[in-house]
Scaffold this motif. Structure first.
Motif, PDB file in Angstrom:
ATOM      1  N   VAL A  50       7.308   7.566   2.524  1.00  0.00           N
ATOM      2  CA  VAL A  50       6.434   6.376   2.927  1.00  0.00           C
ATOM      3  C   VAL A  50       5.334   6.708   2.088  1.00  0.00           C
ATOM      4  CG1 VAL A  50       4.568   5.530   4.663  1.00  0.00           C
ATOM      5  CG2 VAL A  50       7.090   5.869   5.106  1.00  0.00           C
ATOM      6  N   THR A  51       4.611   8.213   1.878  1.00  0.00           N
ATOM      7  CA  THR A  51       3.817   8.488   1.253  1.00  0.00           C
ATOM      8  C   THR A  51       3.952   8.209  -0.262  1.00  0.00           C
ATOM      9  OG1 THR A  51       3.151  10.263   2.657  1.00  0.00           O
ATOM     10  CG2 THR A  51       2.252  10.681   0.540  1.00  0.00           C
ATOM     11  N   HIS A  52       5.239   8.544  -0.742  1.00  0.00           N
ATOM     12  CA  HIS A  52       5.530   8.304  -2.341  1.00  0.00           C
ATOM     13  C   HIS A  52       5.533   6.603  -2.457  1.00  0.00           C
ATOM     14  CE1 HIS A  52       7.467   8.477  -5.985  1.00  0.00           C
ATOM     15  NE2 HIS A  52       8.552   7.589  -5.702  1.00  0.00           N
ATOM     16  N   ALA A  53       5.903   5.840  -1.396  1.00  0.00           N
ATOM     17  CA  ALA A  53       5.937   4.651  -1.728  1.00  0.00           C
ATOM     18  C   ALA A  53       4.470   4.099  -1.685  1.00  0.00           C
ATOM     19  CB  ALA A  53       6.412   3.774  -0.444  1.00  0.00           C
ATOM     20  N   ALA A  54       3.699   4.379  -0.988  1.00  0.00           N
ATOM     21  CA  ALA A  54       1.991   4.193  -0.912  1.00  0.00           C
ATOM     22  C   ALA A  54       1.664   4.422  -2.550  1.00  0.00           C
ATOM     23  CB  ALA A  54       1.345   4.834   0.043  1.00  0.00           C
ATOM     24  N   ARG A  55       1.787   5.581  -2.892  1.00  0.00           N
ATOM     25  CA  ARG A  55       1.312   5.976  -4.263  1.00  0.00           C
ATOM     26  C   ARG A  55       1.952   4.913  -5.279  1.00  0.00           C
ATOM     27  NH1 ARG A  55       2.954  11.905  -3.461  1.00  0.00           N
ATOM     28  NH2 ARG A  55       1.303  12.839  -2.056  1.00  0.00           N
ATOM     29  N   GLU A  56       3.376   4.761  -5.100  1.00  0.00           N
ATOM     30  CA  GLU A  56       4.063   3.900  -6.311  1.00  0.00           C
ATOM     31  C   GLU A  56       3.092   2.604  -6.231  1.00  0.00           C
ATOM     32  OE1 GLU A  56       6.094   4.285  -8.600  1.00  0.00           O
ATOM     33  OE2 GLU A  56       5.877   6.489  -8.283  1.00  0.00           O
ATOM     34  N   GLY A  57       2.692   1.897  -4.762  1.00  0.00           N
ATOM     35  CA  GLY A  57       2.273   0.784  -4.826  1.00  0.00           C
ATOM     36  C   GLY A  57       0.709   0.783  -5.264  1.00  0.00           C
ATOM     37  N   ALA A  58       0.050   1.642  -5.132  1.00  0.00           N
ATOM     38  CA  ALA A  58      -1.225   2.008  -5.718  1.00  0.00           C
ATOM     39  C   ALA A  58      -1.535   2.100  -7.243  1.00  0.00           C
ATOM     40  CB  ALA A  58      -2.009   3.101  -5.087  1.00  0.00           C
ATOM     41  N   ARG A  59      -0.286   2.782  -7.797  1.00  0.00           N
ATOM     42  CA  ARG A  59      -0.167   2.739  -9.098  1.00  0.00           C
ATOM     43  C   ARG A  59       0.050   1.528  -9.909  1.00  0.00           C
ATOM     44  NH1 ARG A  59      -1.944   4.782 -13.552  1.00  0.00           N
ATOM     45  NH2 ARG A  59      -0.288   4.990 -15.134  1.00  0.00           N
ATOM     46  N   ALA A  60       1.115   0.885  -9.211  1.00  0.00           N
ATOM     47  CA  ALA A  60       1.492  -0.580  -9.695  1.00  0.00           C
ATOM     48  C   ALA A  60       0.180  -1.564  -9.555  1.00  0.00           C
ATOM     49  CB  ALA A  60       2.573  -1.164  -8.853  1.00  0.00           C
ATOM     50  N   ALA A  78       6.073  -0.679  -3.657  1.00  0.00           N
ATOM     51  CA  ALA A  78       6.254   0.067  -2.550  1.00  0.00           C
ATOM     52  C   ALA A  78       7.553  -0.429  -1.844  1.00  0.00           C
ATOM     53  CB  ALA A  78       5.210  -0.393  -1.376  1.00  0.00           C
ATOM     54  N   LEU A  79       8.062  -1.421  -1.754  1.00  0.00           N
ATOM     55  CA  LEU A  79       9.326  -1.806  -1.273  1.00  0.00           C
ATOM     56  C   LEU A  79      10.484  -1.281  -2.304  1.00  0.00           C
ATOM     57  CD1 LEU A  79       8.653  -5.594  -0.104  1.00  0.00           C
ATOM     58  CD2 LEU A  79       8.946  -3.594   1.181  1.00  0.00           C
ATOM     59  N   ARG A  80      10.326  -1.363  -3.321  1.00  0.00           N
ATOM     60  CA  ARG A  80      11.451  -0.869  -4.031  1.00  0.00           C
ATOM     61  C   ARG A  80      11.421   0.764  -3.908  1.00  0.00           C
ATOM     62  NH1 ARG A  80       9.289  -3.674  -8.599  1.00  0.00           N
ATOM     63  NH2 ARG A  80       8.078  -2.061  -9.290  1.00  0.00           N
ATOM     64  N   SER A  81      10.234   1.420  -3.777  1.00  0.00           N
ATOM     65  CA  SER A  81      10.524   2.899  -3.310  1.00  0.00           C
ATOM     66  C   SER A  81      11.027   3.272  -2.112  1.00  0.00           C
ATOM     67  CB  SER A  81       8.859   3.456  -3.417  1.00  0.00           C
ATOM     68  OG  SER A  81       9.044   4.808  -3.415  1.00  0.00           O
ATOM     69  N   LEU A  82      10.779   2.326  -1.252  1.00  0.00           N
ATOM     70  CA  LEU A  82      11.554   2.535   0.098  1.00  0.00           C
ATOM     71  C   LEU A  82      12.937   2.265   0.002  1.00  0.00           C
ATOM     72  CD1 LEU A  82       8.635   0.967   2.360  1.00  0.00           C
ATOM     73  CD2 LEU A  82       9.323   3.366   2.412  1.00  0.00           C
ATOM     74  N   GLN A  83      13.444   1.409  -0.698  1.00  0.00           N
ATOM     75  CA  GLN A  83      14.702   0.843  -0.609  1.00  0.00           C
ATOM     76  C   GLN A  83      15.525   1.797  -1.568  1.00  0.00           C
ATOM     77  OE1 GLN A  83      14.596  -3.122  -2.425  1.00  0.00           O
ATOM     78  NE2 GLN A  83      14.132  -4.009  -0.303  1.00  0.00           N
ATOM     79  N   ALA A  84      14.824   2.538  -2.530  1.00  0.00           N
ATOM     80  CA  ALA A  84      15.574   3.407  -3.263  1.00  0.00           C
ATOM     81  C   ALA A  84      15.979   4.693  -2.462  1.00  0.00           C
ATOM     82  CB  ALA A  84      14.797   4.139  -4.532  1.00  0.00           C
ATOM     83  N   SER A 108     -13.635  -0.586 -10.156  1.00  0.00           N
ATOM     84  CA  SER A 108     -12.900  -0.586  -8.745  1.00  0.00           C
ATOM     85  C   SER A 108     -11.841   0.112  -8.593  1.00  0.00           C
ATOM     86  CB  SER A 108     -12.584  -2.155  -8.191  1.00  0.00           C
ATOM     87  OG  SER A 108     -11.419  -2.588  -8.878  1.00  0.00           O
ATOM     88  N   GLU A 109     -11.560   0.381  -7.192  1.00  0.00           N
ATOM     89  CA  GLU A 109     -10.499   1.275  -6.828  1.00  0.00           C
ATOM     90  C   GLU A 109      -9.495   0.312  -5.708  1.00  0.00           C
ATOM     91  OE1 GLU A 109     -12.273   5.767  -6.330  1.00  0.00           O
ATOM     92  OE2 GLU A 109     -12.013   4.374  -4.426  1.00  0.00           O
ATOM     93  N   VAL A 110      -8.302   0.639  -6.036  1.00  0.00           N
ATOM     94  CA  VAL A 110      -7.116  -0.021  -5.310  1.00  0.00           C
ATOM     95  C   VAL A 110      -6.675   1.003  -4.109  1.00  0.00           C
ATOM     96  CG1 VAL A 110      -4.760  -1.005  -5.362  1.00  0.00           C
ATOM     97  CG2 VAL A 110      -6.496  -1.334  -7.329  1.00  0.00           C
ATOM     98  N   THR A 111      -6.584   0.478  -3.134  1.00  0.00           N
ATOM     99  CA  THR A 111      -6.083   1.028  -1.795  1.00  0.00           C
ATOM    100  C   THR A 111      -5.002   0.389  -1.341  1.00  0.00           C
ATOM    101  OG1 THR A 111      -8.439   1.859  -1.040  1.00  0.00           O
ATOM    102  CG2 THR A 111      -6.812   2.050   0.524  1.00  0.00           C
ATOM    103  N   VAL A 112      -3.917   1.167  -1.097  1.00  0.00           N
ATOM    104  CA  VAL A 112      -2.629   0.661  -0.518  1.00  0.00           C
ATOM    105  C   VAL A 112      -2.523   1.479   0.847  1.00  0.00           C
ATOM    106  CG1 VAL A 112      -0.136   0.459  -0.730  1.00  0.00           C
ATOM    107  CG2 VAL A 112      -1.737  -0.002  -2.681  1.00  0.00           C
ATOM    108  N   ASP A 113      -2.400   0.721   1.845  1.00  0.00           N
ATOM    109  CA  ASP A 113      -2.355   1.240   3.133  1.00  0.00           C
ATOM    110  C   ASP A 113      -0.806   0.821   3.605  1.00  0.00           C
ATOM    111  OD1 ASP A 113      -2.533   2.411   5.566  1.00  0.00           O
ATOM    112  OD2 ASP A 113      -3.988   1.175   6.272  1.00  0.00           O
ATOM    113  N   LYS A 147      -1.820   6.353   2.981  1.00  0.00           N
ATOM    114  CA  LYS A 147      -2.901   5.604   2.401  1.00  0.00           C
ATOM    115  C   LYS A 147      -3.112   6.345   1.003  1.00  0.00           C
ATOM    116  CE  LYS A 147      -7.589   4.052   3.317  1.00  0.00           C
ATOM    117  NZ  LYS A 147      -8.832   4.214   4.045  1.00  0.00           N
ATOM    118  N   ALA A 148      -2.904   5.340  -0.111  1.00  0.00           N
ATOM    119  CA  ALA A 148      -3.075   5.735  -1.335  1.00  0.00           C
ATOM    120  C   ALA A 148      -4.255   4.829  -1.993  1.00  0.00           C
ATOM    121  CB  ALA A 148      -2.047   5.803  -2.167  1.00  0.00           C
TER     122      ALA A 148
END
Length: 153
Positions: A50-60, A78-84, A108-113, A147-148
């Motif tokens: 879940v932590t990795h998926a949040a980071r991937e989502g924030a990066r995207a 994030a969904l691709r990371s969880l499905q992988a 600005s900063e992007v936050t993925v929760d 949260k990332a």
């Protein structure tokens, strides 16, 4: 001499019964500890995913914020990371939140929760984990949250 041998044989039979009772008392506790260790390991693994998926989502979202597709790309990443990781994830209304995705603001900063509901295996763990004051005995799930935050590029 024969009487002494018979008494020793009787005592060993009683000791075998004692060992059986002790094993019957200790075995449920041993199994409970074993299942608890497995559940903690499973929860730790899913927490890392879940932590990795949040980071991937924030990066995207940080990379694609110029095109205005930051929120959609963050959720998809994030969904691709969880499905992988073969984690069944049902995206609800509050499961993935993307904040601060403004294409006009370069600083600005992007936050993925990301919220994930981790379900415990079997009724054994429900007996161990105490209820949360709602009158039930045990819980069936634990909320894992990650949260990332990343700056827009």
């Amino acid at each position: 001499m024969d009487r002494k041998l018979r008494r020793t044989a009787r005592m060993s039979q009683h000791r075998r019964g004692q060992a059986l009772v002790e094993a019957a008392m200790v075995l449920p506790l041993l199994l409970l500890v074993l299942v608890g260790i497995m559940e903690i390991g499973r929860a730790w693994n899913i927490r890392q995913v879940v932590t990795h998926a949040a980071r991937e989502g924030a990066r995207a979202a940080a990379v694609w914020h110029d095109s205005g597709e930051g929120k959609d790309s963050a959720e998809a990443a994030a969904l691709r990371s969880l499905q992988a990781a073969s984690i069944g994830f049902v995206a609800g209304p509050d499961s993935i939140k993307v904040l601060g995705d403004d294409p006009e603001d370069e600083q600005s900063e992007v936050t993925v929760d990301l919220n994930y509901e981790f379900f415990l295996i079997g009724p054994v763990m429900k007996l161990v984990v105490p209820g949360q004051g709602n009158g039930t005995f045990g819980v069936t799930s634990i909320r894992l949250r990650s949260k990332a935050v990343m700056r827009n590029e």
